[in-house]
Design a protein around this motif. Structure first.
Motif, PDB file in Angstrom:
ATOM      1  N   UNK A  82     -81.519  18.875  75.944  1.00 51.73           N
ATOM      2  CA  UNK A  82     -81.524  17.430  75.687  1.00 51.73           C
ATOM      3  C   UNK A  82     -80.431  17.016  74.720  1.00 51.73           C
ATOM      4  N   UNK A  83     -80.172  17.876  73.726  1.00 52.88           N
ATOM      5  CA  UNK A  83     -79.106  17.596  72.746  1.00 52.88           C
ATOM      6  C   UNK A  83     -77.750  17.628  73.462  1.00 52.88           C
ATOM      7  N   UNK A  84     -77.562  18.629  74.313  1.00 56.01           N
ATOM      8  CA  UNK A  84     -76.294  18.743  75.074  1.00 56.01           C
ATOM      9  C   UNK A  84     -76.106  17.525  75.991  1.00 56.01           C
ATOM     10  N   UNK A  85     -77.188  17.100  76.640  1.00 51.16           N
ATOM     11  CA  UNK A  85     -77.147  15.940  77.546  1.00 51.16           C
ATOM     12  C   UNK A  85     -76.742  14.681  76.771  1.00 51.16           C
ATOM     13  N   UNK A  86     -77.336  14.519  75.585  1.00 55.49           N
ATOM     14  CA  UNK A  86     -77.026  13.340  74.748  1.00 55.49           C
ATOM     15  C   UNK A  86     -75.557  13.336  74.345  1.00 55.49           C
ATOM     16  N   UNK A  87     -75.030  14.509  73.963  1.00 51.20           N
ATOM     17  CA  UNK A  87     -73.639  14.565  73.492  1.00 51.20           C
ATOM     18  C   UNK A  87     -72.648  14.275  74.618  1.00 51.20           C
ATOM     19  N   UNK A  88     -73.073  14.431  75.878  1.00 51.45           N
ATOM     20  CA  UNK A  88     -72.165  14.139  76.996  1.00 51.45           C
ATOM     21  C   UNK A  88     -72.455  12.764  77.617  1.00 51.45           C
ATOM     22  N   UNK A  89     -73.658  12.598  78.175  1.00 51.63           N
ATOM     23  CA  UNK A  89     -73.967  11.417  78.996  1.00 51.63           C
ATOM     24  C   UNK A  89     -74.141  10.151  78.148  1.00 51.63           C
ATOM     25  N   UNK A  90     -74.847  10.263  77.024  1.00 45.62           N
ATOM     26  CA  UNK A  90     -75.047   9.089  76.154  1.00 45.62           C
ATOM     27  C   UNK A  90     -73.694   8.631  75.602  1.00 45.62           C
ATOM     28  N   UNK A  91     -72.823   9.606  75.323  1.00 50.93           N
ATOM     29  CA  UNK A  91     -71.486   9.290  74.811  1.00 50.93           C
ATOM     30  C   UNK A  91     -70.701   8.471  75.842  1.00 50.93           C
ATOM     31  N   UNK A  92     -70.741   8.902  77.116  1.00 53.30           N
ATOM     32  CA  UNK A  92     -70.022   8.174  78.166  1.00 53.30           C
ATOM     33  C   UNK A  92     -70.628   6.788  78.396  1.00 53.30           C
ATOM     34  N   UNK A  93     -71.960   6.702  78.313  1.00 54.43           N
ATOM     35  CA  UNK A  93     -72.637   5.404  78.475  1.00 54.43           C
ATOM     36  C   UNK A  93     -72.200   4.441  77.370  1.00 54.43           C
ATOM     37  N   UNK A  94     -72.043   4.978  76.154  1.00 54.62           N
ATOM     38  CA  UNK A  94     -71.609   4.155  75.015  1.00 54.62           C
ATOM     39  C   UNK A  94     -70.236   3.549  75.286  1.00 54.62           C
ATOM     40  N   UNK A  95     -69.350   4.345  75.883  1.00 50.04           N
ATOM     41  CA  UNK A  95     -67.993   3.857  76.183  1.00 50.04           C
ATOM     42  C   UNK A  95     -68.052   2.735  77.226  1.00 50.04           C
ATOM     43  N   UNK A  96     -68.915   2.890  78.233  1.00 46.01           N
ATOM     44  CA  UNK A  96     -69.067   1.851  79.263  1.00 46.01           C
ATOM     45  C   UNK A  96     -69.543   0.551  78.611  1.00 46.01           C
ATOM     46  N   UNK A  97     -70.557   0.647  77.748  1.00 45.44           N
ATOM     47  CA  UNK A  97     -71.106  -0.546  77.090  1.00 45.44           C
ATOM     48  C   UNK A  97     -70.089  -1.195  76.151  1.00 45.44           C
ATOM     49  N   UNK A  98     -69.166  -0.377  75.642  1.00 41.63           N
ATOM     50  CA  UNK A  98     -68.086  -0.893  74.785  1.00 41.63           C
ATOM     51  C   UNK A  98     -67.276  -1.956  75.530  1.00 41.63           C
ATOM     52  N   UNK A  99     -67.193  -1.810  76.847  1.00 44.16           N
ATOM     53  CA  UNK A  99     -66.460  -2.765  77.684  1.00 44.16           C
ATOM     54  C   UNK A  99     -67.007  -4.178  77.596  1.00 44.16           C
ATOM     55  N   UNK A 100     -68.317  -4.306  77.275  1.00 45.39           N
ATOM     56  CA  UNK A 100     -68.917  -5.639  77.174  1.00 45.39           C
ATOM     57  C   UNK A 100     -68.483  -6.387  75.904  1.00 45.39           C
ATOM     58  N   UNK A 101     -67.730  -5.704  75.048  1.00 45.42           N
ATOM     59  CA  UNK A 101     -67.200  -6.384  73.866  1.00 45.42           C
ATOM     60  C   UNK A 101     -65.764  -6.834  74.083  1.00 45.42           C
ATOM     61  N   UNK A 102     -65.291  -6.720  75.310  1.00 49.36           N
ATOM     62  CA  UNK A 102     -63.876  -6.991  75.583  1.00 49.36           C
ATOM     63  C   UNK A 102     -63.702  -8.271  76.396  1.00 49.36           C
ATOM     64  N   UNK A 103     -63.192  -9.316  75.775  1.00 48.65           N
ATOM     65  CA  UNK A 103     -62.792 -10.496  76.542  1.00 48.65           C
ATOM     66  C   UNK A 103     -61.283 -10.384  76.770  1.00 48.65           C
ATOM     67  N   UNK A 104     -60.911  -9.937  77.964  1.00 47.60           N
ATOM     68  CA  UNK A 104     -59.501  -9.623  78.251  1.00 47.60           C
ATOM     69  C   UNK A 104     -58.590 -10.832  78.053  1.00 47.60           C
ATOM     70  N   UNK A 105     -59.121 -12.040  78.336  1.00 47.38           N
ATOM     71  CA  UNK A 105     -58.321 -13.259  78.175  1.00 47.38           C
ATOM     72  C   UNK A 105     -57.864 -13.461  76.735  1.00 47.38           C
ATOM     73  N   UNK A 106     -58.837 -13.379  75.819  1.00 43.19           N
ATOM     74  CA  UNK A 106     -58.545 -13.562  74.387  1.00 43.19           C
ATOM     75  C   UNK A 106     -57.618 -12.446  73.902  1.00 43.19           C
ATOM     76  N   UNK A 107     -57.919 -11.220  74.339  1.00 47.93           N
ATOM     77  CA  UNK A 107     -57.121 -10.069  73.904  1.00 47.93           C
ATOM     78  C   UNK A 107     -55.661 -10.236  74.329  1.00 47.93           C
ATOM     79  N   UNK A 108     -55.442 -10.657  75.576  1.00 45.07           N
ATOM     80  CA  UNK A 108     -54.065 -10.784  76.073  1.00 45.07           C
ATOM     81  C   UNK A 108     -53.326 -11.915  75.362  1.00 45.07           C
TER      82      UNK A 108
END
Length: 373
Positions: A82-108
């Motif tokens: 479970x610890x190994x799963x968290x360090x891989x899959x939860x980490x990747x999920x976190x990166x995906x959710x990070x995308x919801x903080x990105x308004x590409x219009x404002x950034x550009x």
């Protein structure tokens, strides 16, 4: 009664599929739940402490807690997978959710001015990391993670890059520790340095741009920019500029991870076994799917905001992303060997220092050339 059979058959199949899915889920929970819960239990206090001490931040508190716990708790038994799963899959999920903080219009829009500086600072850091890897013989994965972490956005960039280059938890822990060390120095030192260098104190634009391009982790960018705002009574002007520039830098995760995955796949194909089928380069295999989901999340956010949806709608997802990174860092801490980290820590620290100094000098130089400072 026969006429009911065709309708019953699909229902039977649906029921069988449902039972099969439930079995898979139960097996997954049986195997991984203990480990996931351990990481969750470490993550909650780390997250709360991170809010109290933003310069240190939740991820670093979680990774340190994990490392300390693992000194005592050497045999993890049922919690291991479970610890190994968290360090891989939860980490990747976190990166995906990070995308919801990105308004590409404002950034550009706001990123236009900062883009040349961002490209130069990222290039500088990656070139320094690549050269020093050869000169002082830092392990390849560690040097990539420190280079990417220094130049793009600390923990988030390391989180996105680690699965692409198959970095193990010790290498991730090493890179996070190095980045953290220079983060704390930057958060404290940069406002003083800004005053000494004569940055504009009537507006937050120039120092915000400097903090946003030269400090690697969001927590320290926020801390330094907020300090500058309070030093010169600028409200949140510096902070807004710095965070937007920082988000523009975060987008560099996309090309960097794609290039790394291509290099990785090509070298794997070259050193592959005799089976020609596995030697053929495959874009699908090389492409990190979670990065694609990260892009889709950013596009969804951008489209929704252009249609008038409030940014507050996406705030819980951004917060969840931060929490997942903390949870994954707890797992990485639990999988790390502290003694080994300290023994091999000198060279990565030197590499981090060189990247950090290089980025700072290039950021200042570029701003001077462009007449911002």
């Amino acid at each position: 009664g026969m006429c009911f059979l065709p309708a019953q058959k699909p229902l039977l199949f649906i029921w069988q599929d449902l039972c099969a899915e439930m079995r898979i889920l139960m097996n997954f929970l049986k195997k991984n739940l203990n480990g996931i819960l351990v990481c969750f239990v470490i993550a909650v206090p780390s997250w709360l402490l991170g809010k109290t001490f933003p310069v240190v931040g939740g991820p670093v508190i979680a990774i340190l807690a994990g490392m300390l716990i693992t000194l005592v708790w050497t045999n993890k038994g049922k919690a291991e997978s479970g610890i190994k799963w968290t360090s891989k899959i939860i980490l990747q999920t976190a990166v995906v959710l990070l995308g919801f903080g990105m308004n590409l219009g404002v950034i550009l829009q706001t990123g236009k001015q900062s883009l040349p500086i961002i490209v130069c600072t990222i290039s500088t850091s990656l070139i320094i990391a690549w050269l020093l890897r050869k000169i002082i013989k830092v392990p390849s994965n560690t040097s990539i993670l420190v280079g990417v972490g220094s130049s793009i956005c600390g923990g988030s960039a390391i989180a996105a890059t680690a699965p692409v280059i198959d970095a193990d938890d010790t290498e991730v822990a090493q890179a996070i520790s190095v980045i953290f060390f220079f983060n704390v120095i930057a958060a404290v030192l940069f406002p003083v340095l800004g005053s000494a260098l004569g940055f504009d104190t009537t507006g937050g634009g120039s120092f915000g741009l400097f903090a946003g391009t030269a400090i690697n982790d969001t927590s320290s960018v926020t801390a330094a920019a907020s300090t500058w705002d309070s030093m010169w009574n600028l409200g949140s002007e510096t902070l807004n500029t710095a965070v937007t520039v920082k988000l523009t830098r975060t987008l560099a995760i996309i090309p960097i991870t794609l290039v790394l995955s291509l290099i990785r796949a090509k070298s794997a194909a070259k050193s592959g076994n005799a089976d020609s089928a596995s030697n053929k380069f495959s874009l699908k295999r090389a492409f990190p799917m979670f990065i694609l989901y990260f892009i889709i999340a950013a596009i969804i956010t951008t489209v929704c905001m252009s249609m008038g949806v409030s940014a507050d709608v996406f705030a819980p997802l951004k917060e969840l992303s931060k929490f997942f990174i903390i949870m994954a860092m707890a797992a990485i801490g639990l999988n790390s060997n502290v003694v080994k980290l300290i023994k091999s820590g000198g060279k990565p620290l030197l590499l981090g220092a060189c990247c950090w100094v290089g980025i700072t000098i290039v950021s200042l130089g570029m701003q001077h050339v462009m007449g911002i400072w």
